[in-house]
Design a protein around this motif. Structure first.
Motif, PDB file in Angstrom:
ATOM      1  N   TYR A  39      24.593  41.488 147.790  1.00 43.53           N
ATOM      2  CA  TYR A  39      23.815  42.720 147.892  1.00 43.53           C
ATOM      3  C   TYR A  39      24.527  43.879 147.202  1.00 43.53           C
ATOM      4  CZ  TYR A  39      21.378  46.487 150.466  1.00 43.53           C
ATOM      5  OH  TYR A  39      20.661  47.604 150.827  1.00 43.53           O
ATOM      6  N   LEU A  40      25.868  43.827 147.220  1.00 47.95           N
ATOM      7  CA  LEU A  40      26.660  44.864 146.568  1.00 47.95           C
ATOM      8  C   LEU A  40      26.922  44.557 145.097  1.00 47.95           C
ATOM      9  CD1 LEU A  40      29.378  45.497 149.316  1.00 47.95           C
ATOM     10  CD2 LEU A  40      27.071  46.458 149.129  1.00 47.95           C
ATOM     11  N   GLY A  41      26.647  43.310 144.671  1.00 49.24           N
ATOM     12  CA  GLY A  41      26.832  42.932 143.275  1.00 49.24           C
ATOM     13  C   GLY A  41      27.883  41.876 143.044  1.00 49.24           C
ATOM     14  N   LEU A  42      28.543  41.394 144.097  1.00 49.56           N
ATOM     15  CA  LEU A  42      29.565  40.371 143.959  1.00 49.56           C
ATOM     16  C   LEU A  42      28.890  39.017 144.193  1.00 49.56           C
ATOM     17  CD1 LEU A  42      33.095  40.539 145.677  1.00 49.56           C
ATOM     18  CD2 LEU A  42      32.117  38.549 144.560  1.00 49.56           C
ATOM     19  N   THR A  43      28.546  38.346 143.120  1.00 50.73           N
ATOM     20  CA  THR A  43      27.698  37.159 143.234  1.00 50.73           C
ATOM     21  C   THR A  43      28.404  35.852 142.899  1.00 50.73           C
ATOM     22  OG1 THR A  43      26.903  37.505 140.974  1.00 50.73           O
ATOM     23  CG2 THR A  43      25.597  38.468 142.749  1.00 50.73           C
ATOM     24  N   GLU A  44      29.569  35.889 142.262  1.00 47.43           N
ATOM     25  CA  GLU A  44      30.280  34.647 141.931  1.00 47.43           C
ATOM     26  C   GLU A  44      31.216  34.285 143.078  1.00 47.43           C
ATOM     27  OE1 GLU A  44      33.461  32.753 138.767  1.00 47.43           O
ATOM     28  OE2 GLU A  44      32.146  34.376 138.079  1.00 47.43           O
ATOM     29  N   THR A  45      30.896  33.199 143.769  1.00 50.40           N
ATOM     30  CA  THR A  45      31.613  32.844 144.986  1.00 50.40           C
ATOM     31  C   THR A  45      32.080  31.401 144.944  1.00 50.40           C
ATOM     32  OG1 THR A  45      30.222  34.373 146.262  1.00 50.40           O
ATOM     33  CG2 THR A  45      31.459  32.738 147.502  1.00 50.40           C
ATOM     34  N   HIS A  46      33.285  31.170 145.495  1.00 49.91           N
ATOM     35  CA  HIS A  46      33.825  29.827 145.690  1.00 49.91           C
ATOM     36  C   HIS A  46      34.217  29.712 147.164  1.00 49.91           C
ATOM     37  CE1 HIS A  46      34.193  29.351 141.299  1.00 49.91           C
ATOM     38  NE2 HIS A  46      34.530  30.631 141.329  1.00 49.91           N
ATOM     39  N   VAL A  78      27.710  54.252 147.444  1.00 46.58           N
ATOM     40  CA  VAL A  78      29.072  53.912 147.029  1.00 46.58           C
ATOM     41  C   VAL A  78      29.136  52.463 146.536  1.00 46.58           C
ATOM     42  CG1 VAL A  78      31.508  53.821 147.709  1.00 46.58           C
ATOM     43  CG2 VAL A  78      29.992  55.552 148.716  1.00 46.58           C
ATOM     44  N   THR A  79      28.704  51.537 147.387  1.00 45.92           N
ATOM     45  CA  THR A  79      28.698  50.129 146.982  1.00 45.92           C
ATOM     46  C   THR A  79      27.275  49.585 146.805  1.00 45.92           C
ATOM     47  OG1 THR A  79      28.924  49.457 149.313  1.00 45.92           O
ATOM     48  CG2 THR A  79      30.946  49.611 147.986  1.00 45.92           C
ATOM     49  N   PHE A  80      26.283  50.293 147.272  1.00 47.21           N
ATOM     50  CA  PHE A  80      24.895  49.970 146.937  1.00 47.21           C
ATOM     51  C   PHE A  80      24.106  51.265 146.861  1.00 47.21           C
ATOM     52  CE2 PHE A  80      24.422  50.349 151.504  1.00 47.21           C
ATOM     53  CZ  PHE A  80      23.123  50.820 151.695  1.00 47.21           C
ATOM     54  N   GLY A  81      23.072  51.254 146.028  1.00 48.35           N
ATOM     55  CA  GLY A  81      22.235  52.431 145.872  1.00 48.35           C
ATOM     56  C   GLY A  81      20.922  52.271 146.606  1.00 48.35           C
ATOM     57  N   GLY A 133      27.473  34.821 155.978  1.00 46.29           N
ATOM     58  CA  GLY A 133      27.824  36.131 156.510  1.00 46.29           C
ATOM     59  C   GLY A 133      28.607  36.981 155.532  1.00 46.29           C
ATOM     60  N   LEU A 134      29.206  36.333 154.523  1.00 45.46           N
ATOM     61  CA  LEU A 134      29.922  37.056 153.476  1.00 45.46           C
ATOM     62  C   LEU A 134      29.160  37.089 152.161  1.00 45.46           C
ATOM     63  CD1 LEU A 134      33.531  35.777 154.188  1.00 45.46           C
ATOM     64  CD2 LEU A 134      32.731  38.131 154.429  1.00 45.46           C
ATOM     65  N   THR A 135      28.588  35.946 151.757  1.00 48.68           N
ATOM     66  CA  THR A 135      27.937  35.913 150.446  1.00 48.68           C
ATOM     67  C   THR A 135      26.694  36.789 150.390  1.00 48.68           C
ATOM     68  OG1 THR A 135      26.695  33.914 151.051  1.00 48.68           O
ATOM     69  CG2 THR A 135      28.804  33.606 149.912  1.00 48.68           C
ATOM     70  N   VAL A 136      25.949  36.868 151.481  1.00 50.30           N
ATOM     71  CA  VAL A 136      24.727  37.687 151.459  1.00 50.30           C
ATOM     72  C   VAL A 136      25.052  39.170 151.283  1.00 50.30           C
ATOM     73  CG1 VAL A 136      22.713  38.433 152.788  1.00 50.30           C
ATOM     74  CG2 VAL A 136      23.307  36.010 152.689  1.00 50.30           C
ATOM     75  N   PRO A 137      25.904  39.780 152.136  1.00 55.48           N
ATOM     76  CA  PRO A 137      26.189  41.202 151.913  1.00 55.48           C
ATOM     77  C   PRO A 137      26.965  41.476 150.635  1.00 55.48           C
ATOM     78  CG  PRO A 137      27.515  40.355 153.730  1.00 55.48           C
ATOM     79  CD  PRO A 137      26.518  39.305 153.395  1.00 55.48           C
ATOM     80  N   GLY A 175       9.548  49.599 142.199  1.00 60.85           N
ATOM     81  CA  GLY A 175      10.020  48.258 142.500  1.00 60.85           C
ATOM     82  C   GLY A 175      11.020  48.262 143.637  1.00 60.85           C
ATOM     83  N   GLU A 176      12.125  47.589 143.446  1.00 64.16           N
ATOM     84  CA  GLU A 176      13.133  47.448 144.497  1.00 64.16           C
ATOM     85  C   GLU A 176      13.890  48.761 144.714  1.00 64.16           C
ATOM     86  OE1 GLU A 176      15.021  46.400 147.465  1.00 64.16           O
ATOM     87  OE2 GLU A 176      13.881  44.750 146.560  1.00 64.16           O
ATOM     88  N   PRO A 177      13.881  49.311 145.954  1.00 65.82           N
ATOM     89  CA  PRO A 177      14.560  50.592 146.180  1.00 65.82           C
ATOM     90  C   PRO A 177      16.078  50.477 146.330  1.00 65.82           C
ATOM     91  CG  PRO A 177      13.535  49.849 148.206  1.00 65.82           C
ATOM     92  CD  PRO A 177      13.134  48.858 147.143  1.00 65.82           C
ATOM     93  N   TYR A 178      16.609  49.256 146.388  1.00 61.52           N
ATOM     94  CA  TYR A 178      18.048  49.046 146.544  1.00 61.52           C
ATOM     95  C   TYR A 178      18.620  48.423 145.271  1.00 61.52           C
ATOM     96  CZ  TYR A 178      16.846  49.398 151.509  1.00 61.52           C
ATOM     97  OH  TYR A 178      16.379  49.815 152.727  1.00 61.52           O
ATOM     98  N   TRP A 179      19.874  48.738 144.964  1.00 56.67           N
ATOM     99  CA  TRP A 179      20.535  48.098 143.831  1.00 56.67           C
ATOM    100  C   TRP A 179      22.043  48.040 144.084  1.00 56.67           C
ATOM    101  CZ3 TRP A 179      18.632  53.034 143.812  1.00 56.67           C
ATOM    102  CH2 TRP A 179      19.534  54.062 143.509  1.00 56.67           C
ATOM    103  N   PRO A 180      22.719  47.020 143.521  1.00 54.31           N
ATOM    104  CA  PRO A 180      24.169  46.877 143.721  1.00 54.31           C
ATOM    105  C   PRO A 180      24.939  47.877 142.885  1.00 54.31           C
ATOM    106  CG  PRO A 180      23.373  45.160 142.277  1.00 54.31           C
ATOM    107  CD  PRO A 180      22.158  45.902 142.733  1.00 54.31           C
ATOM    108  N   MET A 181      26.104  48.295 143.384  1.00 54.08           N
ATOM    109  CA  MET A 181      26.916  49.272 142.671  1.00 54.08           C
ATOM    110  C   MET A 181      28.346  48.806 142.386  1.00 54.08           C
ATOM    111  SD  MET A 181      25.665  52.882 144.417  1.00 54.08           S
ATOM    112  CE  MET A 181      26.710  53.866 143.335  1.00 54.08           C
ATOM    113  N   LEU A 182      28.723  47.596 142.825  1.00 57.03           N
ATOM    114  CA  LEU A 182      30.059  47.118 142.479  1.00 57.03           C
ATOM    115  C   LEU A 182      30.138  46.836 140.986  1.00 57.03           C
ATOM    116  CD1 LEU A 182      31.094  44.600 145.289  1.00 57.03           C
ATOM    117  CD2 LEU A 182      31.705  47.004 145.053  1.00 57.03           C
ATOM    118  N   PRO A 183      31.268  47.120 140.350  1.00 55.43           N
ATOM    119  CA  PRO A 183      31.428  46.768 138.931  1.00 55.43           C
ATOM    120  C   PRO A 183      31.258  45.267 138.726  1.00 55.43           C
ATOM    121  CG  PRO A 183      33.184  48.238 139.647  1.00 55.43           C
ATOM    122  CD  PRO A 183      32.455  47.820 140.889  1.00 55.43           C
ATOM    123  N   PRO A 184      30.682  44.848 137.612  1.00 55.34           N
ATOM    124  CA  PRO A 184      30.468  43.414 137.368  1.00 55.34           C
ATOM    125  C   PRO A 184      31.775  42.683 137.135  1.00 55.34           C
ATOM    126  CG  PRO A 184      29.909  44.682 135.419  1.00 55.34           C
ATOM    127  CD  PRO A 184      30.186  45.682 136.503  1.00 55.34           C
TER     128      PRO A 184
END
Length: 235
Positions: A182-189, A126-129, A175-179, A136-145
């Protein structure tokens, strides 16, 4: 075009606002300031509010895990019920263009109720594959960019930011930026109030600095998004 969506989450166990209510929450004060200033600039945007500090999500259970790892077409009524709350939280995250989280520091890390929210939205398929046969990497993010995350925190001590005396024990932002990454939400303030246990002038100065930083962040992001929408409409 659908309205821009903000998901506002408060995780503090304190129900009130600092500066207004006795023993009120600094993070609730910051999230309210952020959203009120945002709406003053972009009134048409939609805000979904979730107070997990007062109404915490259910923690993950064995039944939840079994249901989450069962293919959707094979889930019975009990499995669907076990995931119903998670489904709702995931949909809120999927709809959101901007996620604003009030995350006070409890014992160096996230409040339990906020960790429960994280555990409910980190969902395989749902939020990660995941595919163990994938090269290669068996996991991938699924959140819309294109989603953004804003973390508004408060700390009793001081020196938790990069290069500070307590940077190594600050587990809140990670604790928030890492997970979320992982789901694809990478821009953080991230913005925080410090010195809560000290009080006095140092606390007041930290609050004022955090609020001024929020104002600058809101103004910059709102302008960026408005300009981007205008360019898209003109294209």
């Amino acid at each position: 075009m659908p309205p821009f969506q903000i998901l506002q989450i408060d995780a503090s166990a304190r129900p009130g606002l600092s500066g207004t209510d006795p023993r009120g929450s600094h993070t609730r004060r910051l999230t309210r300031r952020f959203v009120e200033r945002w709406r003053a600039a972009r009134l048409a945007d939609a805000v979904t509010y979730r107070d997990i500090g007062q109404r915490p999500p259910s923690p993950v259970t064995g039944a939840w895990i079994a249901a989450a790892f069962t293919p959707p077409e094979r889930r019975d009524a009990a499995a669907q019920a076990a995931l119903a709350e998670s489904d709702m939280l995931v949909q809120e995250l999927l709809r959101a263009d901007l996620v604003v989280i009030g995350a006070p520091m409890y014992n160096f890390g996230l409040p339990a109720q906020l960790k429960a929210w994280v555990d409910n939205v980190v969902r395989v398929g749902v939020t990660f594959g995941f595919d163990r046969s994938r090269p290669g990497e068996p996991y991938w993010p699924m959140l819309p960019p294109g989603k953004r995350l804003v973390i508004l925190s408060s700390r009793g001590d001081y020196g938790y930011d990069a290069g500070g005396r307590l940077e190594a024990v600050n587990l809140v932002e990670r604790g928030l930026t890492v997970p979320m990454a992982y789901l694809g939400l990478t821009e953080t303030h991230a913005i925080a109030i410090e010195y809560d246990e000290f009080g006095g002038e140092r606390l007041e100065a930290s609050i004022a600095a955090a609020e001024a930083e929020i104002d600058r962040l809101v103004d910059g992001l709102a302008l960026e998004i408005t300009d981007g929408a205008d360019r898209a409409s003109a294209a």
